[in-house]
Scaffold this motif. Structure first.
Motif, short mmCIF file in Angstrom:
data_model
loop_
_atom_site.label_atom_id
_atom_site.label_comp_id
_atom_site.label_asym_id
_atom_site.label_seq_id
_atom_site.Cartn_x
_atom_site.Cartn_y
_atom_site.Cartn_z
N THR A 118 0.78 -1.17 -0.05
CA THR A 118 0.05 0.20 0.04
C THR A 118 0.77 1.23 0.09
O THR A 118 2.30 1.15 0.22
CB THR A 118 -0.97 0.02 1.12
OG1 THR A 118 -1.77 1.10 1.22
CG2 THR A 118 0.03 0.10 2.50
N GLN A 119 0.23 2.28 0.04
CA GLN A 119 0.82 3.64 -0.08
C GLN A 119 1.45 3.93 1.19
O GLN A 119 0.84 3.57 2.31
CB GLN A 119 -0.06 4.89 -0.61
CG GLN A 119 -0.74 4.80 -1.85
CD GLN A 119 -2.03 4.01 -1.53
OE1 GLN A 119 -2.49 3.51 -0.87
NE2 GLN A 119 -2.93 4.74 -2.52
N GLN A 120 2.81 4.62 1.26
CA GLN A 120 3.13 4.93 2.34
C GLN A 120 2.48 6.48 2.73
O GLN A 120 1.78 6.96 1.91
CB GLN A 120 4.50 5.06 2.58
CG GLN A 120 5.53 5.52 1.18
CD GLN A 120 5.48 6.99 1.21
OE1 GLN A 120 5.11 7.89 1.81
NE2 GLN A 120 6.29 7.61 0.29
N PRO A 121 2.68 6.93 4.12
CA PRO A 121 1.97 8.00 4.36
C PRO A 121 2.24 9.27 3.64
O PRO A 121 1.35 10.15 3.80
CB PRO A 121 2.07 8.03 5.94
CG PRO A 121 2.68 6.85 6.26
CD PRO A 121 3.29 6.26 5.35
N LEU A 122 3.45 9.60 3.31
CA LEU A 122 3.40 10.99 2.62
C LEU A 122 3.55 11.27 1.14
O LEU A 122 2.67 12.00 0.52
CB LEU A 122 4.96 11.33 3.02
CG LEU A 122 5.42 12.47 2.34
CD1 LEU A 122 4.77 13.70 3.35
CD2 LEU A 122 7.01 12.87 2.53
N THR A 123 3.79 10.50 0.32
CA THR A 123 3.72 10.54 -1.09
C THR A 123 2.63 10.89 -1.69
O THR A 123 2.07 11.60 -2.37
CB THR A 123 4.59 9.48 -1.87
OG1 THR A 123 5.80 9.58 -1.31
CG2 THR A 123 4.90 9.71 -3.32
N ASP A 124 1.66 9.84 -1.57
CA ASP A 124 0.37 9.82 -2.04
C ASP A 124 -0.31 11.02 -1.58
O ASP A 124 -1.05 11.90 -2.24
CB ASP A 124 -0.68 8.52 -1.82
CG ASP A 124 -1.73 8.74 -2.61
OD1 ASP A 124 -1.86 8.44 -4.03
OD2 ASP A 124 -2.72 8.73 -1.67
N TRP A 125 -0.37 11.32 -0.30
CA TRP A 125 -0.95 12.61 -0.01
C TRP A 125 -0.40 13.72 -0.23
O TRP A 125 -1.24 14.71 -0.62
CB TRP A 125 -0.89 12.56 1.82
CG TRP A 125 -1.11 13.81 2.37
CD1 TRP A 125 -2.63 13.91 2.89
CD2 TRP A 125 -0.65 15.00 2.65
NE1 TRP A 125 -2.90 15.28 3.32
CE2 TRP A 125 -1.76 15.88 3.12
CE3 TRP A 125 0.57 15.48 2.22
CZ2 TRP A 125 -1.37 17.32 3.59
CZ3 TRP A 125 0.98 16.64 2.78
CH2 TRP A 125 0.24 17.71 3.34
N GLU A 126 0.79 13.98 -0.38
CA GLU A 126 1.39 15.26 -0.92
C GLU A 126 1.26 15.24 -2.70
O GLU A 126 1.03 16.51 -3.01
CB GLU A 126 2.94 15.05 -0.78
CG GLU A 126 3.62 16.46 -1.06
CD GLU A 126 5.04 16.47 -0.67
OE1 GLU A 126 5.82 17.70 -0.81
OE2 GLU A 126 5.60 15.63 -0.14
N THR B 280 5.62 2.88 -2.40
CA THR B 280 4.86 1.84 -1.99
C THR B 280 5.66 0.86 -1.27
O THR B 280 6.55 0.42 -1.54
CB THR B 280 4.14 1.06 -3.22
OG1 THR B 280 3.63 2.03 -4.06
CG2 THR B 280 3.29 0.02 -3.07
N TYR B 281 5.23 0.34 -0.15
CA TYR B 281 5.60 -0.73 0.52
C TYR B 281 4.65 -1.71 1.13
O TYR B 281 3.51 -1.45 1.20
CB TYR B 281 6.42 -0.30 1.91
CG TYR B 281 7.57 0.93 1.50
CD1 TYR B 281 8.93 0.14 1.43
CD2 TYR B 281 7.34 2.13 1.28
CE1 TYR B 281 9.99 1.07 1.14
CE2 TYR B 281 8.32 3.01 0.93
CZ TYR B 281 9.70 2.37 0.84
OH TYR B 281 10.87 3.32 0.49
#
Length: 229
Positions: A59-67, A89-90
Protein backbone atom coordinates in the motif's frame (compact mmCIF):
# COMPACT_ATOMS: atom_id res chain seq x y z
CA UNK A 1 0.38 0.28 -18.55
CA UNK A 2 -1.42 0.88 -15.27
CA UNK A 3 -4.89 -0.16 -14.20
CA UNK A 4 -6.76 -0.01 -10.88
CA UNK A 5 -9.04 -2.92 -9.96
CA UNK A 6 -11.37 -2.47 -6.97
CA UNK A 7 -13.74 -4.94 -5.35
CA UNK A 8 -16.11 -3.90 -2.55
CA UNK A 9 -18.19 -6.86 -1.31
CA UNK A 10 -19.78 -4.63 1.37
CA UNK A 11 -19.38 -1.15 2.82
CA UNK A 12 -16.75 -2.28 5.32
CA UNK A 13 -14.22 -3.86 2.95
CA UNK A 14 -12.47 -2.72 -0.23
CA UNK A 15 -9.84 -4.75 -2.09
CA UNK A 16 -7.47 -3.07 -4.54
CA UNK A 17 -5.12 -4.62 -7.10
CA UNK A 18 -3.00 -2.45 -9.38
CA UNK A 19 -0.83 -4.32 -11.88
CA UNK A 20 1.74 -2.16 -13.64
CA UNK A 21 3.58 -2.85 -16.91
CA UNK A 22 6.80 -0.85 -17.24
CA UNK A 23 9.80 -0.74 -19.55
CA UNK A 24 12.96 -2.14 -17.97
CA UNK A 25 16.49 -0.85 -18.63
CA UNK A 26 16.97 -3.47 -21.35
CA UNK A 27 13.78 -2.10 -23.01
CA UNK A 28 11.75 -5.24 -22.30
CA UNK A 29 8.25 -4.97 -20.81
CA UNK A 30 7.90 -6.26 -17.25
CA UNK A 31 4.78 -6.86 -15.14
CA UNK A 32 4.85 -6.00 -11.45
CA UNK A 33 2.24 -5.39 -8.76
CA UNK A 34 2.13 -1.74 -7.67
CA UNK A 35 -0.69 -2.09 -5.09
CA UNK A 36 -2.36 -5.10 -3.52
CA UNK A 37 -4.17 -4.28 -0.29
CA UNK A 38 -7.39 -4.49 1.66
CA UNK A 39 -9.09 -1.53 3.38
CA UNK A 40 -11.34 -2.01 6.42
CA UNK A 41 -13.58 1.05 6.64
CA UNK A 42 -16.61 2.37 8.48
CA UNK A 43 -15.57 0.43 11.56
CA UNK A 44 -15.26 3.30 14.07
CA UNK A 45 -18.89 4.39 14.23
CA UNK A 46 -20.33 7.77 13.26
CA UNK A 47 -18.08 9.96 15.41
CA UNK A 48 -14.93 11.92 14.53
CA UNK A 49 -13.24 8.75 13.15
CA UNK A 50 -16.07 7.65 10.87
CA UNK A 51 -13.96 7.96 7.68
CA UNK A 52 -10.85 6.29 9.07
CA UNK A 53 -9.47 3.02 7.70
CA UNK A 54 -7.15 0.17 8.60
CA UNK A 55 -5.12 -1.10 5.65
CA UNK A 56 -3.09 -4.29 5.15
CA UNK A 57 -0.92 -5.23 2.19
CA UNK A 58 1.18 -3.55 -0.46
CA UNK A 59 0.00 0.00 0.00
CA UNK A 60 0.92 3.70 -0.10
CA UNK A 61 3.25 5.02 2.56
CA UNK A 62 1.88 8.03 4.50
CA UNK A 63 3.55 10.93 2.66
CA UNK A 64 3.92 10.60 -1.11
CA UNK A 65 0.34 9.86 -2.16
CA UNK A 66 -0.96 12.53 0.23
CA UNK A 67 1.52 15.15 -1.05
CA UNK A 68 0.71 14.31 -4.66
CA UNK A 69 -2.94 14.91 -3.82
CA UNK A 70 -2.05 18.23 -2.20
CA UNK A 71 -0.31 19.54 -5.30
CA UNK A 72 -2.53 17.84 -7.86
CA UNK A 73 0.31 17.20 -10.30
CA UNK A 74 0.90 13.46 -9.89
CA UNK A 75 2.18 12.90 -13.43
CA UNK A 76 4.21 16.12 -13.77
CA UNK A 77 6.95 15.50 -11.21
CA UNK A 78 8.04 13.44 -8.21
CA UNK A 79 7.54 14.83 -4.73
CA UNK A 80 10.86 15.66 -2.99
CA UNK A 81 11.38 12.56 -0.84
CA UNK A 82 10.00 10.33 -3.59
CA UNK A 83 12.60 11.85 -5.93
CA UNK A 84 15.45 11.46 -3.46
CA UNK A 85 14.88 7.89 -2.24
CA UNK A 86 11.49 7.14 -0.64
CA UNK A 87 9.34 4.80 -2.68
CA UNK A 88 5.61 5.39 -2.88
CA UNK A 89 4.71 1.79 -1.98
CA UNK A 90 5.67 -0.74 0.69
CA UNK A 91 4.16 -3.85 2.25
CA UNK A 92 2.78 -3.21 5.70
CA UNK A 93 -0.14 -2.26 7.91
CA UNK A 94 -1.44 1.20 8.74
CA UNK A 95 -4.29 3.17 10.24
CA UNK A 96 -5.23 6.46 8.61
CA UNK A 97 -7.91 9.02 7.96
CA UNK A 98 -9.34 12.39 8.93
CA UNK A 99 -10.65 13.47 12.32
CA UNK A 100 -13.79 15.57 11.87
CA UNK A 101 -15.86 17.59 14.31
CA UNK A 102 -18.96 19.67 13.61
CA UNK A 103 -18.69 19.04 9.88
CA UNK A 104 -15.06 20.20 9.62
CA UNK A 105 -11.79 18.31 9.30
CA UNK A 106 -9.19 19.42 11.84
CA UNK A 107 -6.68 16.58 11.75
CA UNK A 108 -5.57 14.00 9.20
CA UNK A 109 -3.16 11.23 10.17
CA UNK A 110 -1.47 8.20 8.64
CA UNK A 111 0.60 5.82 10.78
CA UNK A 112 2.06 2.49 9.71
CA UNK A 113 4.72 -0.21 9.98
CA UNK A 114 6.26 -1.42 6.72
CA UNK A 115 8.95 -3.66 5.31
CA UNK A 116 12.21 -2.00 4.26
CA UNK A 117 12.00 -2.96 0.57
CA UNK A 118 9.79 -1.05 -1.85
CA UNK A 119 7.41 -2.61 -4.37
CA UNK A 120 10.15 -2.72 -7.02
CA UNK A 121 12.94 -4.28 -4.93
CA UNK A 122 13.55 -7.54 -3.08
CA UNK A 123 13.22 -7.83 0.69
CA UNK A 124 16.50 -9.22 2.05
CA UNK A 125 16.27 -8.65 5.81
CA UNK A 126 13.82 -9.03 8.67
CA UNK A 127 13.79 -5.40 9.80
CA UNK A 128 10.85 -3.01 9.62
CA UNK A 129 10.36 0.73 9.35
CA UNK A 130 7.86 3.12 10.93
CA UNK A 131 6.30 6.03 9.04
CA UNK A 132 3.83 8.60 10.27
CA UNK A 133 2.22 11.80 9.04
CA UNK A 134 0.06 14.28 10.93
CA UNK A 135 -1.69 17.20 9.24
CA UNK A 136 -3.33 19.92 11.33
CA UNK A 137 -5.95 22.37 10.01
CA UNK A 138 -6.17 24.94 12.85
CA UNK A 139 -9.21 26.66 11.33
CA UNK A 140 -10.82 23.48 10.10
CA UNK A 141 -11.63 22.67 6.50
CA UNK A 142 -14.68 21.32 4.68
CA UNK A 143 -12.65 20.14 1.66
CA UNK A 144 -9.66 17.83 2.14
CA UNK A 145 -6.20 19.43 1.73
CA UNK A 146 -7.63 22.97 1.47
CA UNK A 147 -7.42 25.92 3.82
CA UNK A 148 -4.45 26.55 6.11
CA UNK A 149 -2.57 23.42 7.13
CA UNK A 150 0.63 22.26 8.80
CA UNK A 151 2.08 18.79 8.21
CA UNK A 152 4.89 16.78 9.78
CA UNK A 153 6.17 13.43 8.46
CA UNK A 154 8.70 11.13 10.12
CA UNK A 155 10.24 7.89 8.83
CA UNK A 156 12.64 5.74 10.82
CA UNK A 157 13.90 2.44 9.49
CA UNK A 158 16.77 0.59 7.85
CA UNK A 159 18.06 0.10 4.34
CA UNK A 160 17.64 -3.32 2.78
CA UNK A 161 20.81 -5.40 3.00
CA UNK A 162 21.53 -9.15 2.95
CA UNK A 163 21.68 -10.80 6.41
CA UNK A 164 25.48 -10.93 6.19
CA UNK A 165 25.73 -7.12 5.97
CA UNK A 166 24.89 -4.36 8.43
CA UNK A 167 21.61 -2.53 7.79
CA UNK A 168 22.15 1.20 8.16
CA UNK A 169 19.55 3.22 10.11
CA UNK A 170 17.60 5.66 7.95
CA UNK A 171 15.72 8.76 9.04
CA UNK A 172 13.55 11.10 6.99
CA UNK A 173 11.74 14.20 8.23
CA UNK A 174 9.47 16.61 6.38
CA UNK A 175 7.71 19.69 7.76
CA UNK A 176 5.23 21.52 5.53
CA UNK A 177 3.13 24.66 5.75
CA UNK A 178 0.46 24.94 3.08
CA UNK A 179 -2.57 26.97 2.09
CA UNK A 180 -4.99 26.15 -0.71
CA UNK A 181 -8.23 27.85 -1.67
CA UNK A 182 -11.31 25.64 -1.30
CA UNK A 183 -11.85 25.54 -5.07
CA UNK A 184 -8.21 24.35 -5.39
CA UNK A 185 -7.43 27.10 -7.90
CA UNK A 186 -4.57 28.65 -5.88
CA UNK A 187 -2.02 27.19 -3.51
CA UNK A 188 1.22 28.02 -1.77
CA UNK A 189 3.32 25.46 0.11
CA UNK A 190 6.73 25.33 1.77
CA UNK A 191 8.56 22.16 2.75
CA UNK A 192 11.62 21.60 4.95
CA UNK A 193 13.41 18.24 4.80
CA UNK A 194 16.07 16.59 6.92
CA UNK A 195 17.48 13.13 6.31
CA UNK A 196 20.16 10.75 7.49
CA UNK A 197 21.47 8.00 5.19
CA UNK A 198 18.32 8.72 3.20
CA UNK A 199 19.44 10.21 -0.13
CA UNK A 200 20.35 8.08 -3.15
CA UNK A 201 21.58 9.11 -6.60
CA UNK A 202 19.20 6.96 -8.64
CA UNK A 203 16.73 9.62 -9.78
CA UNK A 204 19.41 12.31 -9.89
CA UNK A 205 20.81 10.66 -13.01
CA UNK A 206 17.56 9.22 -14.34
CA UNK A 207 17.18 11.76 -17.15
CA UNK A 208 20.77 11.72 -18.46
CA UNK A 209 22.16 8.23 -18.19
CA UNK A 210 22.98 5.34 -15.93
CA UNK A 211 25.24 6.28 -13.00
CA UNK A 212 26.91 2.87 -13.29
CA UNK A 213 28.54 3.37 -16.69
CA UNK A 214 30.69 5.76 -18.70
CA UNK A 215 31.39 9.31 -17.47
CA UNK A 216 28.70 9.07 -14.77
CA UNK A 217 30.48 6.37 -12.81
CA UNK A 218 33.18 8.52 -11.18
CA UNK A 219 30.79 11.31 -10.24
CA UNK A 220 28.21 8.84 -8.93
CA UNK A 221 30.86 7.23 -6.70
CA UNK A 222 31.79 10.65 -5.32
CA UNK A 223 28.15 11.68 -4.85
CA UNK A 224 27.24 8.40 -3.14
CA UNK A 225 30.16 8.80 -0.74
CA UNK A 226 29.12 12.32 0.17
CA UNK A 227 25.46 11.35 0.60
CA UNK A 228 26.17 8.20 2.62
CA UNK A 229 26.31 10.22 5.83
Amino acid sequence: GYINLFYTPDEHVTLRLTPDIYRASDQSLVLRMKYAYVDFQKIFGDGPFKKDKITFGETQQPLTDWEEGLSGYRYAYLTPWNYLSLSSTYVGAKIHGPIEMNGKEYLDYDLGVFTTASFHSTETNDKKQIMGRLTVYPLGTTADRTGLGFTVFENYGYNTKPPSQVSTPINRLSILAHYQTHNKAYQIACEYQLGRNAVSTGNLFGGTGSPACGPYDAFNTLASTVLSG
